[in-house]
Design a protein around this motif. Structure first.
Motif, short mmCIF file in Angstrom:
data_model
loop_
_atom_site.label_atom_id
_atom_site.label_comp_id
_atom_site.label_asym_id
_atom_site.label_seq_id
_atom_site.Cartn_x
_atom_site.Cartn_y
_atom_site.Cartn_z
N PHE A 44 0.83 -1.21 0.00
CA PHE A 44 0.00 0.00 0.00
C PHE A 44 0.86 1.26 0.00
O PHE A 44 1.93 1.28 0.63
N PRO A 45 0.40 2.33 -0.65
CA PRO A 45 1.06 3.63 -0.45
C PRO A 45 0.82 4.09 0.99
O PRO A 45 -0.20 3.76 1.58
N PHE A 46 1.77 4.83 1.55
CA PHE A 46 1.63 5.18 2.98
C PHE A 46 2.07 6.59 3.30
O PHE A 46 1.91 7.03 4.44
N ARG A 47 2.62 7.33 2.34
CA ARG A 47 3.11 8.67 2.65
C ARG A 47 2.13 9.74 2.21
O ARG A 47 1.38 9.54 1.25
N ARG A 48 2.16 10.86 2.90
CA ARG A 48 1.40 12.02 2.43
C ARG A 48 1.88 12.38 1.03
O ARG A 48 3.07 12.42 0.76
N GLY A 49 0.95 12.66 0.16
CA GLY A 49 1.32 12.99 -1.21
C GLY A 49 1.28 11.80 -2.15
O GLY A 49 1.30 11.97 -3.37
N ASP A 50 1.22 10.57 -1.61
CA ASP A 50 1.07 9.41 -2.47
C ASP A 50 -0.31 9.45 -3.14
O ASP A 50 -1.27 9.98 -2.58
N ASN A 51 -0.39 8.85 -4.31
CA ASN A 51 -1.64 8.87 -5.06
C ASN A 51 -2.53 7.72 -4.60
O ASN A 51 -2.59 6.66 -5.22
N PHE A 52 -3.25 7.96 -3.49
CA PHE A 52 -4.06 6.91 -2.91
C PHE A 52 -5.23 6.54 -3.82
O PHE A 52 -5.61 5.37 -3.91
N LYS A 53 -5.82 7.54 -4.48
CA LYS A 53 -6.96 7.25 -5.35
C LYS A 53 -6.56 6.35 -6.50
O LYS A 53 -7.29 5.43 -6.87
N ARG A 54 -5.39 6.59 -7.06
CA ARG A 54 -4.89 5.74 -8.15
C ARG A 54 -4.71 4.32 -7.65
O ARG A 54 -5.08 3.36 -8.32
N TYR A 55 -4.14 4.19 -6.46
CA TYR A 55 -3.92 2.84 -5.92
C TYR A 55 -5.23 2.13 -5.66
O TYR A 55 -5.37 0.93 -5.94
N LEU A 56 -6.22 2.84 -5.10
CA LEU A 56 -7.50 2.20 -4.80
C LEU A 56 -8.17 1.69 -6.07
O LEU A 56 -8.83 0.64 -6.06
N LYS A 57 -8.00 2.40 -7.17
CA LYS A 57 -8.55 1.93 -8.45
C LYS A 57 -7.84 0.65 -8.89
O LYS A 57 -8.48 -0.30 -9.36
N MET A 58 -6.53 0.61 -8.74
CA MET A 58 -5.78 -0.61 -9.07
C MET A 58 -6.22 -1.76 -8.16
O MET A 58 -6.43 -2.88 -8.61
N PHE A 59 -6.32 -1.46 -6.87
CA PHE A 59 -6.70 -2.47 -5.88
C PHE A 59 -8.06 -3.07 -6.25
O PHE A 59 -8.24 -4.30 -6.24
#
Length: 325
Positions: A163-178
């Protein structure tokens, strides 16, 4: 492969990894007195990381003083920066797990010659599991030869991720991949130590693995171990330049090909053609998320089977951006 038949450089790496593992195991018995610093929010380094790294570097340079070093905590401060041989070290992959007493972390050591990984060791000190490989001679867990799994359908596949874990990481992009991967596979797992995750692909525990933002010291050893176990490693578009692009997919050949097809639309690999088109539309300021949609139209997903090329390491300056812990 018996200890006597191991390559001398691999033997030195194993010695260094086990010594670092001893430091880690001793420290794990009394975590309350551990000194912890933050490199950035949610990104930790402990005195154990630093002590283990120092011991690894001393062990390697004592045997090969003319070699170069690329290490997570100290970068290129040690060894010969101009050597054709470079040791790539993560002294404690999974630091957040370690400081919480969650027993999933490892020591990762790789040796690259002219940017091609030749030797690899990943040592899990909590289980005394030693994963290792020499280019062209197969991959092993302790004394057992490793092969990737034989599953052929995504619906049967167990997939690892980070998982991404830092501020500024593209969480929305990761959630779409997930979401995209989760709907196609039998299950997703995220233990939190990329070096071990890659070894789990080689051992057949996972059928594939994907993550973004990984640095060379996180994946150099594991990527060779996968290749020597018959697996494939690349970026989200199936190209071998995963270290340079900071995204990685690994798996058995059949599941790898299917996972690349799912992840290709989320790539941040930017082709020159896409750059030229986007520059004319937005003065060269297209975001990674916007560009990925355009690039996906130009990217042909990798076939299920393809010839394995050498695992290459591009010389890269130490960066804290998206680095896993």
């Amino acid at each position: 492969m018996t200890q006597a038949s191991l390559h001398p450089m691999l033997n030195v790496a194993i010695k260094a990894a086990r010594a670092a593992g001893s430091i880690i195991n001793r420290a794990s018995l009394d975590l309350d007195i551990l000194k912890i610093n933050s490199k950035s929010p949610n990104d930790f380094v402990t005195e154990v990381d630093q002590a283990a790294e120092q011991l690894i570097i001393e062990t390697l340079l004592q045997a090969y003083p003319e070699h170069g070093i690329l290490a997570e905590e100290s970068g290129r401060e040690h060894g010969n920066k101009n050597s054709e041989f470079q040791w790539i070290i993560d002294p404690l992959d999974g630091t957040t797990n370690f400081i919480h007493g969650f027993p999933v972390y490892a020591v990762s050591i790789a040796l690259a010659h002219r940017n091609v990984v030749q030797q690899a060791v990943v040592y899990d000190p909590t289980r005394n599991d030693l994963f290792y490989a020499t280019k062209g001679r197969g991959a092993y867990l302790n004394d057992r030869r490793l092969r990737v799994s034989r599953r052929t359908r995504m619906s049967d596949a167990l997939i690892g991720t980070g998982f991404p874990f830092r501020r500024g990481d593209n969480f929305k992009r990761y959630l779409k991949m997930f979401e995209a991967v989760m709907q196609e596979c039998a299950g997703l797992r995220r233990p939190g130590a990329a070096a071990l995750d890659l070894c789990y692909v080689a051992a057949g525990y996972y059928d594939a693995f994907f993550e973004t933002g990984l640095n060379p010291w996180d994946v150099a050893a594991g990527s060779l171990i996968i290749a020597e176990a018959g697996g494939l490693v690349g970026n989200f578009t199936g190209e071998a330049d995963f270290l340079h692009q900071r995204e990685i997919v690994a798996g058995n050949p059949r599941i790898y090909g299917q996972l690349v097809q799912i992840l290709a639309p989320y790539t941040r690999v930017i082709t020159q053609e896409a750059l030229d088109e986007d520059a004319s539309k937005s003065a060269g300021k297209a975001s990674g998320a916007d560009a990925s949609g355009e690039v996906a139209k130009k990217v042909a997903a990798a076939p299920a089977e393809r010839k394995r090329g050498p695992v290459r390491i591009k010389k890269t300056d130490k960066s804290s951006d998206d680095a896993p812990i």
